[in-house]
Design an enzyme around this catalytic site. Structure first.
Site, PDB file in Angstrom:
ATOM      1  N   GLU A 256       0.881  -1.171   0.000  1.00  0.00           N
ATOM      2  CA  GLU A 256       0.000   0.000   0.000  1.00  0.00           C
ATOM      3  C   GLU A 256       0.911   1.212   0.000  1.00  0.00           C
ATOM      4  OE1 GLU A 256      -2.169   2.694   2.960  1.00  0.00           O
ATOM      5  OE2 GLU A 256      -3.174   0.736   3.061  1.00  0.00           O
ATOM      6  N   CYS A 290      -3.081   7.959   4.169  1.00  0.00           N
ATOM      7  CA  CYS A 290      -3.063   7.549   2.760  1.00  0.00           C
ATOM      8  C   CYS A 290      -4.398   7.798   2.078  1.00  0.00           C
ATOM      9  CB  CYS A 290      -2.677   6.078   2.650  1.00  0.00           C
ATOM     10  SG  CYS A 290      -3.725   4.979   3.618  1.00  0.00           S
TER      11      CYS A 290
END
Length: 490
Positions: A256, A290
């Site tokens: 990720e 994020c």
């Protein structure tokens, strides 16, 4: 004066210093005070951690599923206790300068995460079906892979550490966990809880190291034959380096690697509701998430009232030292002054390219950057193309829905998005055209569904998911019937 807490390595069920006694300092981003002294793992320490995990895998792979579930449920109970919650909040704030609100969120979410991962033992099942050989039978099973190398970040240090290790361990793998150099004491708390919950020795091993050692240790760990897979959450720059190293040995990865989440606002949206969500999504934890809302893209007919509503909310927010001025400070410092400098430079570059700073003074004070809104940023500018990881909202506009979707998709990142409209049919149509792992209709980008794993669709966002399928192999057992006939021999 209180002594500075020391963070040791955890290898084969024991806390220990680095084999050469080396350490590194962790400093609070606001005060620059040393808040932790961490052992700096050597190559020998890293090898010991991998080999301990390799030995433990021989038994943990075959451990009963109820045992695995019980360990995680006990850890969830511990980490939800007042003792652990207080420790987590204090340590997150010391190491990363997070606000009380963000630290408490990371702590509160931890228990539910562990309970959820404990429930996944129910998905560790296979199937049986007839073989293509008449009279034969096939048994397909989900089996653990081996040692997993997990690297977890500092920005949500408890829940992202849990995510990095929980599914691999529940699946029967063993783990070598490497912390961020910015939050080793915080991330060690997860290891403490699982150890106290009676996770067998060697199943989880924990190393931290100074920044200068990582480029040496990580390739060596990836190269070790016991290591079968790598998971990493962090920047796409580092992710590419890890992927290149793993490719030498054809070892798979789960990544990720950040986001540049777009929020698309159509002209029929509830603008007051949208503005509150957009400011929340872009400014929470000073944008160091994020899933932060980095790009707001709206139809021109509503751009002025929407921008006015967003600006009115954002200008009330202040970043700084929450402890010294809790009545007026809502946002934290960034995790270091280098990050703050990068954010300011990205805004300056956009200005030079013709963008307009609607809110903010385009400066910093150490690691502190105040909220900024920048209008007129376009694809090709670094502030559009790259994750800022700061309290910055890019505001863009277009005439048609097709143009809005095209702008939303003008990015390498593809983790999450949001869409604002009152028309349910239009919402389903447009959401399906936005390239993201999760599109939130009339909700913030800071949201994804745990039940479906987590991750985007590729590119700079990463690849793979933190899910059962990505941390198990499907192995088949084929039972052949007796008295088969074979070509050549009958």
């Amino acid at each position: 004066m209180a002594s500075i807490p020391v963070v040791n390595l955890f290898i084969d069920g024991e806390w220990r210093p680095a084999s050469n006694q080396d350490t590194f300092e962790v400093r609070n981003p606001l005060s620059n005070e040393v808040v932790s002294i961490a052992a700096s793992a050597t190559l020998d320490d890293s090898t010991a951690a991998v080999e301990a995990a390799g030995r433990a895998f021989k038994t943990w792979e075959h451990s009963p599923l109820p045992q695995r579930r019980s360990v995680f449920l006990k850890a969830a109970e511990l980490i939800g206790s007042e003792k652990y919650k207080a420790k987590i909040v204090e340590t997150i704030r010391a190491e990363t300068a997070a606000t009380q609100t963000w630290a408490a969120f990371d702590s509160a979410y931890a228990r539910g995460s562990l309970e959820h991962y404990a429930s996944l033992v129910a998905d560790l099942k296979g199937e049986t079906f007839p073989s293509i050989v008449p009279g034969g039978h096939v048994i397909a099973q989900r089996r653990a892979m081996g040692v997993i190398y997990a690297i977890s970040p500092w920005n949500a240090p408890i829940i992202l550490t849990i995510r990095a290790i929980a599914i691999p361990i529940i699946c029967g793998n063993t783990v070598v966990l490497k912390s961020s150099e910015y939050s080793p004491r915080t991330q060690a708390i997860v290891v403490e809880a699982l150890h106290e919950a009676s996770l067998p020795k060697g199943v989880l091993n924990y190393i931290c190291t100074g920044r200068e050692n990582s480029p040496i240790l990580t390739p060596a760990i990836i190269a070790h034959p016991f290591v079968k897979k790598i998971n990493f959450t962090g920047s796409d720059r580092v992710g590419k380096l890890i992927a290149a190293e793993a490719a030498k040995y054809l070892k798979p990865c789960v990544f990720e690697l950040g986001g540049k989440a777009p929020a698309v606002v159509l002209e029929d949206a509830d603008l007051d509701e949208a503005a509150r969500s957009l400011v929340y999504g872009s400014m929470l934890h000073s944008g160091q998430i994020c899933m932060s809302t980095e790009r707001v893209i709206c139809q021109k007919s509503i751009s002025k009232p929407l921008l006015d509503a967003i600006s009115s909310l954002a200008e009330r927010l202040k970043a700084g030292d929450h402890d010294k001025d809790p009545a007026n400070v809502q946002l934290s410092a960034l995790f270091n002054s280098g990050s703050a400098e990068n954010v300011v430079n990205m805004i300056k570059e956009a200005q030079e390219g013709g963008a307009e700073v609607v809110l903010g003074k385009v400066d910093r004070e150490g690691a502190v950057v105040q909220p900024h809104i920048v209008r007129g940023v376009k694809p090709g500018m670094r502030l559009w193309d790259r994750e800022s990881f700061g309290p910055v909202m890019v505001f863009a506009e277009a005439e048609t829905v097709d143009e809005l979707v095209e702008l939303a998709n003008a990015s390498e990142y593809s983790m999450v998005s949001s869409l604002w409209t009152k028309d349910v049919n239009q919402a389903l149509d447009v959401a399906g055209r936005i390239r993201s792992g999760c599109c939130n209709v009339n909700g913030p980008t800071f949201h994804s569904e745990m039940m479906r794993g987590h991750g985007g669709l590729g590119g700079a966002t990463g690849y793979g998911h933190f899910a059962i399928d990505d941390f198990t192999d499907i192995r088949m057992v084929v039972v052949h019937p007796p008295h088969r006939q074979y070509p050549l021999v009958g």
